[in-house]
Design a protein around this motif. Structure first.
Motif, PDB file in Angstrom:
ATOM      1  N   THR A 149      13.379   4.752   3.514  1.00  6.94           N
ATOM      2  CA  THR A 149      11.929   4.928   3.533  1.00  6.94           C
ATOM      3  C   THR A 149      11.341   4.004   2.473  1.00  6.94           C
ATOM      4  O   THR A 149      11.630   4.162   1.280  1.00  6.94           O
ATOM      5  CB  THR A 149      11.545   6.389   3.218  1.00  6.94           C
ATOM      6  N   PRO A 150      10.532   2.994   2.881  1.00  9.49           N
ATOM      7  CA  PRO A 150      10.004   2.019   1.920  1.00  9.49           C
ATOM      8  C   PRO A 150       9.083   2.663   0.891  1.00  9.49           C
ATOM      9  O   PRO A 150       8.535   3.753   1.109  1.00  9.49           O
ATOM     10  CB  PRO A 150       9.226   1.036   2.802  1.00  9.49           C
ATOM     11  N   ALA A 151       8.926   1.971  -0.231  1.00 11.32           N
ATOM     12  CA  ALA A 151       8.006   2.433  -1.269  1.00 11.32           C
ATOM     13  C   ALA A 151       6.577   2.469  -0.716  1.00 11.32           C
ATOM     14  O   ALA A 151       6.171   1.568   0.035  1.00 11.32           O
ATOM     15  CB  ALA A 151       8.078   1.502  -2.476  1.00 11.32           C
ATOM     16  N   PRO A 152       5.795   3.498  -1.059  1.00  8.79           N
ATOM     17  CA  PRO A 152       4.415   3.564  -0.568  1.00  8.79           C
ATOM     18  C   PRO A 152       3.543   2.520  -1.252  1.00  8.79           C
ATOM     19  O   PRO A 152       3.535   2.411  -2.479  1.00  8.79           O
ATOM     20  CB  PRO A 152       3.983   4.996  -0.938  1.00  8.79           C
ATOM     21  N   ILE A 153       2.834   1.752  -0.455  1.00  7.31           N
ATOM     22  CA  ILE A 153       2.018   0.648  -0.965  1.00  7.31           C
ATOM     23  C   ILE A 153       0.550   1.061  -1.018  1.00  7.31           C
ATOM     24  O   ILE A 153       0.038   1.710  -0.106  1.00  7.31           O
ATOM     25  CB  ILE A 153       2.170  -0.600  -0.079  1.00  7.31           C
ATOM     26  N   ASP A 154      -0.125   0.654  -2.091  1.00  4.42           N
ATOM     27  CA  ASP A 154      -1.568   0.872  -2.211  1.00  4.42           C
ATOM     28  C   ASP A 154      -2.272  -0.276  -1.475  1.00  4.42           C
ATOM     29  O   ASP A 154      -2.308  -1.398  -1.970  1.00  4.42           O
ATOM     30  CB  ASP A 154      -1.975   0.896  -3.684  1.00  4.42           C
ATOM     31  N   THR A 155      -2.797   0.007  -0.305  1.00  4.11           N
ATOM     32  CA  THR A 155      -3.409  -1.050   0.524  1.00  4.11           C
ATOM     33  C   THR A 155      -4.761  -1.501  -0.014  1.00  4.11           C
ATOM     34  O   THR A 155      -5.302  -2.510   0.442  1.00  4.11           O
ATOM     35  CB  THR A 155      -3.584  -0.552   1.968  1.00  4.11           C
ATOM     36  N   THR A 156      -5.300  -0.781  -0.992  1.00  6.83           N
ATOM     37  CA  THR A 156      -6.609  -1.162  -1.539  1.00  6.83           C
ATOM     38  C   THR A 156      -6.481  -2.158  -2.684  1.00  6.83           C
ATOM     39  O   THR A 156      -7.482  -2.749  -3.098  1.00  6.83           O
ATOM     40  CB  THR A 156      -7.362   0.084  -2.043  1.00  6.83           C
ATOM     41  N   GLN A 157      -5.253  -2.331  -3.203  1.00  9.00           N
ATOM     42  CA  GLN A 157      -5.052  -3.261  -4.308  1.00  9.00           C
ATOM     43  C   GLN A 157      -3.868  -4.182  -4.006  1.00  9.00           C
ATOM     44  O   GLN A 157      -2.849  -3.732  -3.486  1.00  9.00           O
ATOM     45  CB  GLN A 157      -4.777  -2.512  -5.614  1.00  9.00           C
ATOM     46  N   GLU A 158      -4.018  -5.439  -4.350  1.00  7.45           N
ATOM     47  CA  GLU A 158      -2.960  -6.413  -4.075  1.00  7.45           C
ATOM     48  C   GLU A 158      -1.757  -6.172  -4.982  1.00  7.45           C
ATOM     49  O   GLU A 158      -1.899  -5.942  -6.175  1.00  7.45           O
ATOM     50  CB  GLU A 158      -3.494  -7.834  -4.293  1.00  7.45           C
TER      51      GLU A 158
END
Length: 298
Positions: free
Chosen positions: A166-175
């Motif tokens: 399960t990949p690390a959760p990414i914050d799509t609002t910040q690069e």
């Protein structure tokens, strides 16, 4: 006419009360007879409004439609409860009844390890799950394949389990930002007794099953953590020891060039038991080269 309708209602109420008094194991027998007689009325009464029906969550009417489809396809179908019905009360109060179901179609008989789960609704036991272990295994297999899972035996019990990341959760609002500070990916296993393997500073990865590198009867797992920048990465090899994941060897320094050339970072040393041959990347005189050496493995 009114008296006739009243009689039917009374009979229906008496029938319902009689069923309410029955225990789930007895209702399994009723369910079995109803299947053999293709008695849709009884099956409709026995099912709850929603049923986990052979791996799919269905409304009662859809379960009945499924039964009708089977009855139409196999007009001469016989199923028998083989052996005892084993009842087990679950933590939520539901009762799981397990039994062997011998099904004969066109003269051929197959036996399935089956079960029904009953939930009490208004003092009546209703079927909320109907399935068998063969179907459950196939459903689980489809789920694991959808997750990109791979087969392995990391606990050495001789039984293959699925491993998936399960990949690390990414914050799509910040690069270039994870939702957790450690950017942790997690490898989980279909055998829940095996502890998950948490890998920090890893956005994603492909799970490599390396085989038994240290001759302890268990598969080792390799991971090349993905990151936002740089072609350099540390390849990790993990092994399960006394129920805990440890680094089997120090992380191997690798570069994109090595991977593009198809050079795998680790393999068992055929000449030295307890050792592995690693292929690692180094910068020498402004050039990236791949080196090889044999090192001990835990």
């Amino acid at each position: 006419m009114k008296s006739f309708v009243s009689l039917l209602l009374c009979l229906s109420l008496l029938n319902a009360k009689a069923r309410q008094a029955k225990d789930p194991a007895t209702l399994v027998q009723e369910w079995n007879v109803a299947n053999n007689k293709q008695d849709i009325g009884t099956l409709t009464f026995l099912y709850d409004s929603e049923v986990l029906f052979y791996g799919s969550k269905l409304k009662k009417q859809d379960c009945i439609a499924g039964k009708l489809s089977i009855f139409k396809k196999y007009p001469i179908l016989d199923q028998q409860i083989a052996g005892q019905i084993k009842s087990e009360t679950q933590e939520n109060g539901d009762v799981k009844c397990s039994f062997d179901k011998a099904v004969t179609i066109n003269g051929a008989t197959k036996t399935y390890a089956s079960y029904l789960v009953f939930h009490q609704v208004n003092n009546a036991w209703k079927i909320v799950v109907e399935s068998d272990l063969t179907t459950d295994a196939n459903v689980e297999k489809r789920k694991m394949k959808a997750k990109g899972a791979v087969l392995c035996d990391v606990d050495g019990d001789g039984v293959k389990e699925y491993a998936y990341l399960t990949p690390a959760p990414i914050d799509t609002t910040q690069e270039m930002t994870c939702l957790d500070e450690s950017c942790t990916s997690v490898i989980r296993f279909s055998n829940k007794a095996i502890p998950e393997l948490r890998i920090s500073n890893c956005l994603n990865a492909v799970v490599d099953i390396l085989g038994d590198l240290n001759n302890d009867g268990k598969d080792e797992i390799g991971i090349n953590p993905q990151w936002w920048t740089s072609c350099w990465s540390g390849y990790h090899v993990y092994t399960l020891k006394k129920g805990k994941w440890i680094d089997a060897i120090p992380a191997i320094s690798t570069h994109c060039n090595q991977w593009e050339d198809g050079v795998k970072p680790v393999q068992k040393d055929p000449k030295r038991p307890g050792y592995v041959i690693i292929h690692y990347s180094m910068m020498i005189d402004d050039d990236i080269v791949t080196k090889t050496k044999s090192i001990p493995i835990k």
